[in-house]
Scaffold this motif. Structure first.
Motif, mmCIF file in Angstrom:
data_model
loop_
_atom_site.group_PDB
_atom_site.id
_atom_site.type_symbol
_atom_site.label_atom_id
_atom_site.label_comp_id
_atom_site.label_asym_id
_atom_site.label_seq_id
_atom_site.Cartn_x
_atom_site.Cartn_y
_atom_site.Cartn_z
ATOM 1 N N MET A 1 23.721 27.502 51.235
ATOM 2 C CA MET A 1 23.289 26.766 50.050
ATOM 3 C C MET A 1 24.067 27.106 48.843
ATOM 4 O O MET A 1 24.554 28.228 48.551
ATOM 5 C CB MET A 1 22.010 26.819 49.685
ATOM 6 C CG MET A 1 21.165 26.040 48.649
ATOM 7 S SD MET A 1 19.666 26.297 48.514
ATOM 8 C CE MET A 1 19.299 25.279 46.828
ATOM 9 N N GLY A 2 24.577 25.967 48.213
ATOM 10 C CA GLY A 2 25.542 26.267 47.091
ATOM 11 C C GLY A 2 24.707 26.711 45.785
ATOM 12 O O GLY A 2 23.722 26.527 45.699
ATOM 13 N N VAL A 3 25.539 27.619 45.146
ATOM 14 C CA VAL A 3 25.199 28.165 44.097
ATOM 15 C C VAL A 3 26.220 28.063 42.915
ATOM 16 O O VAL A 3 27.431 28.147 42.953
ATOM 17 C CB VAL A 3 24.940 30.015 44.335
ATOM 18 C CG1 VAL A 3 24.752 30.466 42.974
ATOM 19 C CG2 VAL A 3 23.810 30.079 45.098
ATOM 20 N N MET A 4 25.698 27.776 41.525
ATOM 21 C CA MET A 4 26.579 27.534 40.487
ATOM 22 C C MET A 4 26.283 28.693 39.419
ATOM 23 O O MET A 4 24.977 28.686 39.034
ATOM 24 C CB MET A 4 26.544 26.258 39.993
ATOM 25 C CG MET A 4 27.640 26.080 38.912
ATOM 26 S SD MET A 4 27.739 24.272 38.476
ATOM 27 C CE MET A 4 28.048 23.443 39.788
ATOM 28 N N GLN A 5 27.185 29.402 38.947
ATOM 29 C CA GLN A 5 27.047 30.544 38.087
ATOM 30 C C GLN A 5 28.120 30.439 36.893
ATOM 31 O O GLN A 5 29.190 29.956 37.034
ATOM 32 C CB GLN A 5 27.215 31.645 38.646
ATOM 33 C CG GLN A 5 26.416 32.132 40.097
ATOM 34 C CD GLN A 5 25.172 32.892 39.599
ATOM 35 O OE1 GLN A 5 25.152 33.678 38.745
ATOM 36 N NE2 GLN A 5 24.126 32.392 39.896
ATOM 37 N N ARG A 6 27.623 30.522 35.544
ATOM 38 C CA ARG A 6 28.305 30.815 34.550
ATOM 39 C C ARG A 6 28.393 32.268 34.474
ATOM 40 O O ARG A 6 27.584 32.891 34.442
ATOM 41 C CB ARG A 6 27.742 30.366 33.429
ATOM 42 C CG ARG A 6 28.699 30.187 32.200
ATOM 43 C CD ARG A 6 28.182 29.278 30.849
ATOM 44 N NE ARG A 6 28.133 28.029 31.252
ATOM 45 C CZ ARG A 6 28.848 26.974 31.524
ATOM 46 N NH1 ARG A 6 30.185 27.103 31.036
ATOM 47 N NH2 ARG A 6 28.999 25.714 31.698
ATOM 48 N N VAL A 7 29.853 32.501 34.124
ATOM 49 C CA VAL A 7 30.142 34.079 33.967
ATOM 50 C C VAL A 7 30.882 34.451 32.849
ATOM 51 O O VAL A 7 31.813 33.694 32.389
ATOM 52 C CB VAL A 7 30.834 34.462 35.259
ATOM 53 C CG1 VAL A 7 30.999 35.972 35.093
ATOM 54 C CG2 VAL A 7 30.081 34.021 36.598
ATOM 55 N N LEU A 8 30.301 35.344 32.109
ATOM 56 C CA LEU A 8 31.046 35.881 30.890
ATOM 57 C C LEU A 8 31.505 37.332 31.260
ATOM 58 O O LEU A 8 30.857 38.262 31.592
ATOM 59 C CB LEU A 8 30.230 36.022 29.667
ATOM 60 C CG LEU A 8 29.461 34.809 29.345
ATOM 61 C CD1 LEU A 8 28.588 34.691 28.147
ATOM 62 C CD2 LEU A 8 30.809 33.706 28.743
ATOM 63 N N VAL A 9 33.014 37.572 31.013
ATOM 64 C CA VAL A 9 33.667 38.873 31.325
ATOM 65 C C VAL A 9 34.122 39.498 30.068
ATOM 66 O O VAL A 9 34.867 38.740 29.317
ATOM 67 C CB VAL A 9 34.659 38.515 32.482
ATOM 68 C CG1 VAL A 9 35.283 39.978 32.697
ATOM 69 C CG2 VAL A 9 33.999 37.861 33.506
ATOM 70 N N SER A 10 33.852 40.777 29.848
ATOM 71 C CA SER A 10 34.373 41.256 28.495
ATOM 72 C C SER A 10 35.023 42.656 28.884
ATOM 73 O O SER A 10 34.920 43.241 30.123
ATOM 74 C CB SER A 10 33.172 41.589 27.600
ATOM 75 O OG SER A 10 32.307 42.452 28.021
ATOM 76 N N GLY A 11 35.852 42.938 28.100
ATOM 77 C CA GLY A 11 36.716 44.292 28.486
ATOM 78 C C GLY A 11 38.254 43.677 28.048
ATOM 79 O O GLY A 11 38.608 42.965 27.255
ATOM 80 N N ARG A 12 39.330 44.486 28.614
ATOM 81 C CA ARG A 12 40.587 43.909 28.450
ATOM 82 C C ARG A 12 41.072 43.033 29.546
ATOM 83 O O ARG A 12 41.278 43.166 30.566
ATOM 84 C CB ARG A 12 41.468 45.136 28.685
ATOM 85 C CG ARG A 12 42.821 44.961 28.415
ATOM 86 C CD ARG A 12 43.635 46.315 28.351
ATOM 87 N NE ARG A 12 44.848 45.888 28.060
ATOM 88 C CZ ARG A 12 46.149 46.411 28.552
ATOM 89 N NH1 ARG A 12 46.111 47.429 29.671
ATOM 90 N NH2 ARG A 12 47.349 46.097 28.248
ATOM 91 N N VAL A 13 40.685 41.737 29.105
ATOM 92 C CA VAL A 13 40.658 40.632 30.100
ATOM 93 C C VAL A 13 41.609 39.504 29.541
ATOM 94 O O VAL A 13 41.523 38.522 30.432
ATOM 95 C CB VAL A 13 39.312 39.944 30.390
ATOM 96 C CG1 VAL A 13 38.404 41.290 31.345
ATOM 97 C CG2 VAL A 13 38.375 39.652 29.327
ATOM 98 N N GLN A 14 42.171 39.697 28.384
ATOM 99 C CA GLN A 14 43.028 38.572 27.951
ATOM 100 C C GLN A 14 44.470 39.091 27.764
ATOM 101 O O GLN A 14 44.437 40.242 27.450
ATOM 102 C CB GLN A 14 42.509 37.990 26.549
ATOM 103 C CG GLN A 14 41.360 37.358 26.621
ATOM 104 C CD GLN A 14 40.965 36.307 25.480
ATOM 105 O OE1 GLN A 14 41.876 36.122 24.851
ATOM 106 N NE2 GLN A 14 39.833 35.791 25.606
ATOM 107 N N GLN A 15 45.612 38.372 28.062
ATOM 108 C CA GLN A 15 46.893 38.898 27.915
ATOM 109 C C GLN A 15 47.178 39.903 29.275
ATOM 110 O O GLN A 15 48.299 40.711 29.120
ATOM 111 C CB GLN A 15 47.332 39.493 26.649
ATOM 112 C CG GLN A 15 46.941 38.382 25.307
ATOM 113 C CD GLN A 15 47.794 37.312 25.384
ATOM 114 O OE1 GLN A 15 48.952 37.386 25.806
ATOM 115 N NE2 GLN A 15 47.181 36.282 25.160
#
Length: 92
Positions: A1-15
């Motif tokens: 069965m399909g699951v849809m998740q919204r995820v927020l990730v923090s830390g050193r995750v840009q660039q």
């Protein structure tokens, strides 16, 4: 069965190649959705797949690429229209 998740990730995750890494993992696992940077330094993503695949995908997202550092990853279920493929989106 399909699951849809919204995820927020923090830390050193840009660039540091984090979004490209997420796209590669999603394509490898067959996850549908998108990923984008947020103005506050976090990364947001939407992931749609079977529950077992989502678990593996989120595990990979917690690891990130070599230069990244994930301090926190929060995922919560959402109901949105299905998407095709997995893409990078622009910062809102």
């Amino acid at each position: 069965m399909g699951v849809m998740q919204r995820v927020l990730v923090s830390g050193r995750v840009q660039q540091v190649g984090y979004r490209d890494y997420v796209v590669r993992q999603a394509q490898r696992l067959g996850v549908k959705g998108w990923v984008r940077n947020l103005n506050d330094g976090r990364v947001e993503l939407l992931a749609d797949a079977d529950a077992a695949v989502i678990d593996e995908f989120l595990s990979k997202c917690r690891e990130g690429p070599q230069l990244a550092r994930v301090d926190d990853l929060s995922a919560f279920p959402v109901e949105e229209r299905p998407v095709k493929g997995f893409t990078k989106r622009f910062t809102p």
